[in-house]
Design an enzyme around this catalytic site. Structure first.
Site, PDB file in Angstrom:
ATOM      1  N   SER A  99       0.818  -1.216   0.000  1.00 15.20           N
ATOM      2  CA  SER A  99       0.000   0.000   0.000  1.00 15.20           C
ATOM      3  C   SER A  99       0.849   1.261   0.000  1.00 15.20           C
ATOM      4  O   SER A  99       1.780   1.402   0.799  1.00 15.20           O
ATOM      5  CB  SER A  99      -0.879  -0.035   1.256  1.00 15.20           C
ATOM      6  OG  SER A  99      -1.218   1.272   1.663  1.00 15.20           O
ATOM      7  N   GLY A 100       0.494   2.206  -0.872  1.00 17.36           N
ATOM      8  CA  GLY A 100       1.187   3.494  -0.874  1.00 17.36           C
ATOM      9  C   GLY A 100       0.962   4.248   0.420  1.00 17.36           C
ATOM     10  O   GLY A 100       1.890   4.846   0.973  1.00 17.36           O
ATOM     11  N   LEU A 101      -0.281   4.191   0.904  1.00 21.52           N
ATOM     12  CA  LEU A 101      -0.604   4.893   2.160  1.00 21.52           C
ATOM     13  C   LEU A 101       0.238   4.358   3.313  1.00 21.52           C
ATOM     14  O   LEU A 101       0.845   5.121   4.067  1.00 21.52           O
ATOM     15  CB  LEU A 101      -2.095   4.714   2.476  1.00 21.52           C
ATOM     16  CG  LEU A 101      -2.535   5.160   3.870  1.00 21.52           C
ATOM     17  CD1 LEU A 101      -2.397   6.662   4.030  1.00 21.52           C
ATOM     18  CD2 LEU A 101      -3.968   4.727   4.163  1.00 21.52           C
ATOM     19  N   ASP A 158       0.695  10.401   2.377  1.00 18.50           N
ATOM     20  CA  ASP A 158       0.430   9.657   1.134  1.00 18.50           C
ATOM     21  C   ASP A 158       0.264  10.652  -0.007  1.00 18.50           C
ATOM     22  O   ASP A 158      -0.785  10.722  -0.649  1.00 18.50           O
ATOM     23  CB  ASP A 158      -0.837   8.806   1.340  1.00 18.50           C
ATOM     24  CG  ASP A 158      -1.090   7.854   0.178  1.00 18.50           C
ATOM     25  OD1 ASP A 158      -0.145   7.608  -0.613  1.00 18.50           O
ATOM     26  OD2 ASP A 158      -2.224   7.375   0.055  1.00 18.50           O
ATOM     27  N   ASP A 179       1.068  -0.766  -5.027  1.00 15.55           N
ATOM     28  CA  ASP A 179       0.293   0.449  -5.255  1.00 15.55           C
ATOM     29  C   ASP A 179       1.251   1.460  -5.879  1.00 15.55           C
ATOM     30  O   ASP A 179       2.055   2.068  -5.182  1.00 15.55           O
ATOM     31  CB  ASP A 179      -0.236   0.924  -3.894  1.00 15.55           C
ATOM     32  CG  ASP A 179      -0.974   2.241  -3.992  1.00 15.55           C
ATOM     33  OD1 ASP A 179      -1.101   2.773  -5.112  1.00 15.55           O
ATOM     34  OD2 ASP A 179      -1.416   2.725  -2.942  1.00 15.55           O
ATOM     35  N   ASP A 235       0.600   4.277  -7.207  1.00 13.85           N
ATOM     36  CA  ASP A 235       0.010   5.631  -7.249  1.00 13.85           C
ATOM     37  C   ASP A 235      -0.335   5.990  -8.707  1.00 13.85           C
ATOM     38  O   ASP A 235      -0.983   5.221  -9.391  1.00 13.85           O
ATOM     39  CB  ASP A 235       0.949   6.654  -6.601  1.00 13.85           C
ATOM     40  CG  ASP A 235       1.033   6.457  -5.083  1.00 13.85           C
ATOM     41  OD1 ASP A 235       0.129   5.786  -4.534  1.00 13.85           O
ATOM     42  OD2 ASP A 235       1.976   6.949  -4.455  1.00 13.85           O
ATOM     43  N   GLU A 253      -3.243   4.561 -10.773  1.00 16.79           N
ATOM     44  CA  GLU A 253      -4.566   5.206 -10.675  1.00 16.79           C
ATOM     45  C   GLU A 253      -4.623   6.418 -11.587  1.00 16.79           C
ATOM     46  O   GLU A 253      -3.594   7.066 -11.840  1.00 16.79           O
ATOM     47  CB  GLU A 253      -4.839   5.586  -9.217  1.00 16.79           C
ATOM     48  CG  GLU A 253      -3.872   6.581  -8.625  1.00 16.79           C
ATOM     49  CD  GLU A 253      -3.908   6.601  -7.087  1.00 16.79           C
ATOM     50  OE1 GLU A 253      -3.793   5.523  -6.463  1.00 16.79           O
ATOM     51  OE2 GLU A 253      -4.025   7.712  -6.525  1.00 16.79           O
ATOM     52  N   LYS A 297       0.025  12.700  -6.166  1.00 19.43           N
ATOM     53  CA  LYS A 297      -1.344  12.265  -5.832  1.00 19.43           C
ATOM     54  C   LYS A 297      -1.731  12.686  -4.413  1.00 19.43           C
ATOM     55  O   LYS A 297      -0.900  13.082  -3.607  1.00 19.43           O
ATOM     56  CB  LYS A 297      -1.481  10.749  -6.020  1.00 19.43           C
ATOM     57  CG  LYS A 297      -0.527   9.881  -5.224  1.00 19.43           C
ATOM     58  CD  LYS A 297      -0.825   9.712  -3.758  1.00 19.43           C
ATOM     59  CE  LYS A 297      -2.196   9.157  -3.474  1.00 19.43           C
ATOM     60  NZ  LYS A 297      -2.205   7.682  -3.499  1.00 19.43           N
ATOM     61  N   ASN A 331      -4.310  11.066  -1.235  1.00 20.76           N
ATOM     62  CA  ASN A 331      -5.039   9.855  -0.867  1.00 20.76           C
ATOM     63  C   ASN A 331      -6.523  10.011  -1.200  1.00 20.76           C
ATOM     64  O   ASN A 331      -7.098  11.081  -1.034  1.00 20.76           O
ATOM     65  CB  ASN A 331      -4.847   9.562   0.624  1.00 20.76           C
ATOM     66  CG  ASN A 331      -5.515   8.263   1.022  1.00 20.76           C
ATOM     67  OD1 ASN A 331      -6.701   8.242   1.352  1.00 20.76           O
ATOM     68  ND2 ASN A 331      -4.774   7.175   0.948  1.00 20.76           N
ATOM     69  N   SER A 332      -7.119   8.912  -1.624  1.00 22.83           N
ATOM     70  CA  SER A 332      -8.504   8.950  -2.111  1.00 22.83           C
ATOM     71  C   SER A 332      -9.501   9.379  -1.048  1.00 22.83           C
ATOM     72  O   SER A 332     -10.612   9.800  -1.374  1.00 22.83           O
ATOM     73  CB  SER A 332      -8.901   7.572  -2.644  1.00 22.83           C
ATOM     74  OG  SER A 332      -8.031   7.190  -3.663  1.00 22.83           O
ATOM     75  N   ARG A 365      -6.590   1.665 -12.026  1.00 19.66           N
ATOM     76  CA  ARG A 365      -7.521   2.021 -10.950  1.00 19.66           C
ATOM     77  C   ARG A 365      -8.367   3.225 -11.370  1.00 19.66           C
ATOM     78  O   ARG A 365      -7.821   4.277 -11.730  1.00 19.66           O
ATOM     79  CB  ARG A 365      -6.700   2.323  -9.702  1.00 19.66           C
ATOM     80  CG  ARG A 365      -7.445   2.996  -8.589  1.00 19.66           C
ATOM     81  CD  ARG A 365      -6.617   2.861  -7.332  1.00 19.66           C
ATOM     82  NE  ARG A 365      -6.905   3.857  -6.339  1.00 19.66           N
ATOM     83  CZ  ARG A 365      -6.306   3.918  -5.145  1.00 19.66           C
ATOM     84  NH1 ARG A 365      -5.371   3.019  -4.836  1.00 19.66           N
ATOM     85  NH2 ARG A 365      -6.609   4.854  -4.283  1.00 19.66           N
ATOM     86  N   HIS A 401     -12.641   1.929  -7.310  1.00 20.93           N
ATOM     87  CA  HIS A 401     -12.525   2.381  -5.919  1.00 20.93           C
ATOM     88  C   HIS A 401     -13.746   3.211  -5.535  1.00 20.93           C
ATOM     89  O   HIS A 401     -14.328   3.906  -6.379  1.00 20.93           O
ATOM     90  CB  HIS A 401     -11.253   3.214  -5.746  1.00 20.93           C
ATOM     91  CG  HIS A 401     -10.751   3.243  -4.326  1.00 20.93           C
ATOM     92  ND1 HIS A 401     -11.289   2.476  -3.329  1.00 20.93           N
ATOM     93  CD2 HIS A 401      -9.735   3.959  -3.744  1.00 20.93           C
ATOM     94  CE1 HIS A 401     -10.642   2.706  -2.205  1.00 20.93           C
ATOM     95  NE2 HIS A 401      -9.692   3.601  -2.430  1.00 20.93           N
TER      96      HIS A 401
END
Ligand code: SPV
Ligand code: MG
Length: 549
Positions: free
Chosen positions: A59-61, A71, A98, A100, A127, A133, A135-136, A171, A202
């Site tokens: 995970s990037g986060l 992130d 991930d 990103d 993504e 980026k 975080n979503s 993504r 997502h």
């Protein structure tokens, strides 16, 4: 990915196991719902594998957070690559990274894909957002990449992969960014046509309605992957029924470790002591196990020139008197939380590298039958003493040897300290076991220097005598029942046993007498400790022993 570590085999080539990319592809394209568990470093990657998962979400986060960063592409992509290399080395599982946004445009994606392949990474997810980026789950209406431009990133990635099986997941962030379902589907289709192996759709909603609508309208055109962090309450069975290919549990190892670390830090700060947390945190041994120390030991045996290892002799011939507990077994075989005292002692010896262990049996000797331990018997245990038992193990008295009573438990550092001593004979003495508050101490030690506890005071102490006479001058401590002899010390030991025999004392002598006589001829070093050991003589001791381990 079935959630087990079973390795599927290629149909066309039954002999060759799948590569990690092949495993990831199989997971995503297979009929079963697959699960990828988050990891953010080598250790968490190992924990994912240990739990039985078949694949990892890097995970990037959580990689960013574990580096103390946001992130937001604050870690450079090569710094992330370094973390991934540790993760890849730490596990045999396929890793979906991930990636990103791909860290820039098509050109950055090309290089990223090549470098990931070189590091044994199975696939990457990119993504459709813009570098750097966000975080979503932060903010609304995040800007999205132009569809054509993002398709270029996918194509560039596919054209750069060294292995056919490498997986590129596209993504779709349309739903996250408040765009329409139609746009999400349009984007998904464009990315599929550009060559994406799977689509990650997502959502940050608290229910899975929009995910299920996407699934319905997608009509299985390519495998779908989801990240149900916010719609966590949705039953997994519904994902299965919706035909989803794989679920990513995206951040739960980092989050659970934060909870645990906070609690431990708070407790230690409040207590100014480790006492409360010790039984609640993973043991140091567990760390050794997880990072594979056993393999290193095995390799050392293969590649290092052989060094003679110390042996141990455990004196366990006497029965002990613990009522019913010692009716059909000696004290050393009494259970202490699922393991006998002897087993625990052997484990402690083993942890310090001592595997050649000879146990002197006597009382109920058939009950002393642990695998891996050598035994010798003192059949006249009822009428003889400890030195007679020790003499039965004379074959083990060549080279460095540790002699231990069979009814003691002690922390490893005590033994390690004896083993690292340069002295030819060294005994462990508990300086805190004597005094008015400790009337039960036996094997009282008189030495040429008492324990001071002063950090700067490292002049060695030497044994004068060990006895049980309370009338003797103030004792310096209690002998723990543990002694180490170098090869020279072992020679002295054999000589002392012979001298006792010549003096007609072999039958009756105990270890304190032997050590006292030895101390008159040779230096016998005293190593002081305070606590961290125990012997089991009474039912009360046994209760303590059950808390000790
Ligand atoms: C990550 O784990 O870094 C992800 C998933 O990208 S999410 O945090 O849900 O965006
Ligand atoms: Mg991410």
């Amino acid at each position: 990915m079935s959630g087990t570590t079973d390795r599927p085999q290629r149909a066309a080539d039954q002999a060759a196991p799948l590569s990690r990319s092949g495993l990831l592809r199989h997971a995503i394209e297979g009929a079963e719902l697959g699960f990828l568990m988050e990891a953010h470093n080598g250790l968490s990657a190992k924990i994912v594998e240990e739990a039985g998962f078949g694949g990892i979400w890097a995970s990037g986060l959580t990689i960013s957070a574990s580096l103390g960063l946001r992130d937001s592409n604050e870690a450079s992509w090569t710094q992330v690559l370094d973390v991934l290399e540790y993760m890849s080395d730490a596990t045999t599982l396929p890793i979906l990274v991930d990636g990103d946004t791909g860290y820039g445009n098509f050109n950055n994606v090309r290089r990223l894909v090549r470098k990931l392949g070189e590091r044994g990474i199975a696939g990457v997810c990119i993504e459709d957002k813009l570098f750097p980026k966000t975080n979503s789950f932060i903010g609304e209406d995040q800007p999205l990449a132009e569809i054509e431009e993002f398709c270029g990133r996918i194509k560039a990635g596919k054209d750069s992969q060294a292995s056919d099986d490498f997986v590129i997941v596209a993504r779709v962030e349309a739903l996250i960014s408040g765009r329409s379902m139609d746009e999400a589907l349009r984007r998904g289709e464009a990315y599929r046509a550009a060559g994406a192996d799977a689509i990650l759709i997502h959502s940050k909603k608290s229910d899975a309605a929009e995910i299920f609508e996407f699934c319905r309208r997608w009509e299985n055109r390519a495998p779908l992957i989801i990240v149900p962090t916010t719609y966590y309450a949705t039953p997994t069975e519904l994902f299965r029924e919706a035909g989803i290919a794989a679920v990513i549990w995206a951040n739960h190892l980092l989050r659970s470790s934060m909870t645990a670390m906070r609690e431990t830090a708070r407790q230690i700060r409040a207590d100014q002591s480790l006492r409360e947390v010790e039984g609640r945190v993973a043991s140091v041994k567990d760390i050794f196990h997880l990072v594979g120390n056993a393999e290193l030991e095995e390799a050392e045996r293969r590649y290092l020139p052989e060094t003679p290892r110390p042996r141990a002799i455990v004196l366990a011939a006497s029965g002990g008197d613990l009522g019913d507990l010692t009716r059909d077994r000696p004290k050393c075989m009494i259970d202490v939380r699922g393991r006998s005292l002897l087993q625990r002692l052997a484990m402690t010896l083993g942890d310090s590298g001592i595997r050649d262990i000879t146990v002197v049996r006597g009382y109920c000797k058939e009950a002393v039958n642990l695998p891996g331990l050598k035994t010798v018997d003192n059949d006249s245990f009822a009428t003889t003493g400890e030195v007679f038992s020790l003499a039965r193990a004379s074959a083990a008295m060549a080279g460095e040897v540790v002699v231990a009573y069979g009814d003691i438990l002690f922390r490893n550092f005590i033994l390690d300290s004896l083993l690292s001593s340069k002295a030819d004979v060294v005994i462990a003495v508990d300086a805190s076991a004597v005094g008015d508050a400790q009337p039960r101490a036996r094997d009282l030690v008189a030495a040429d220097r008492p324990f001071t506890g002063n950090y700067l005071d490292d002049d060695p102490a030497h044994l004068l005598r060990i006895d049980n006479d309370p009338g003797s001058s103030q004792p310096c401590g209690e002998w723990v029942g543990l002694a180490r002899f170098s090869a020279t010390g072992a020679q002295w030991l054999r000589e002392e046993i012979a001298a006792l025999e010549a003096d007609g004392l072999l039958q009756t002598a105990n270890m304190p007498l032997l050590l006292t006589r030895m101390a008159a001829r040779h230096p016998v070093r005293v190593k002081y400790f305070t606590g961290h050991w125990m012997n089991v003589n009474t039912l009360g001791d046994l209760a303590d022993a059950r808390n000790f381990t």
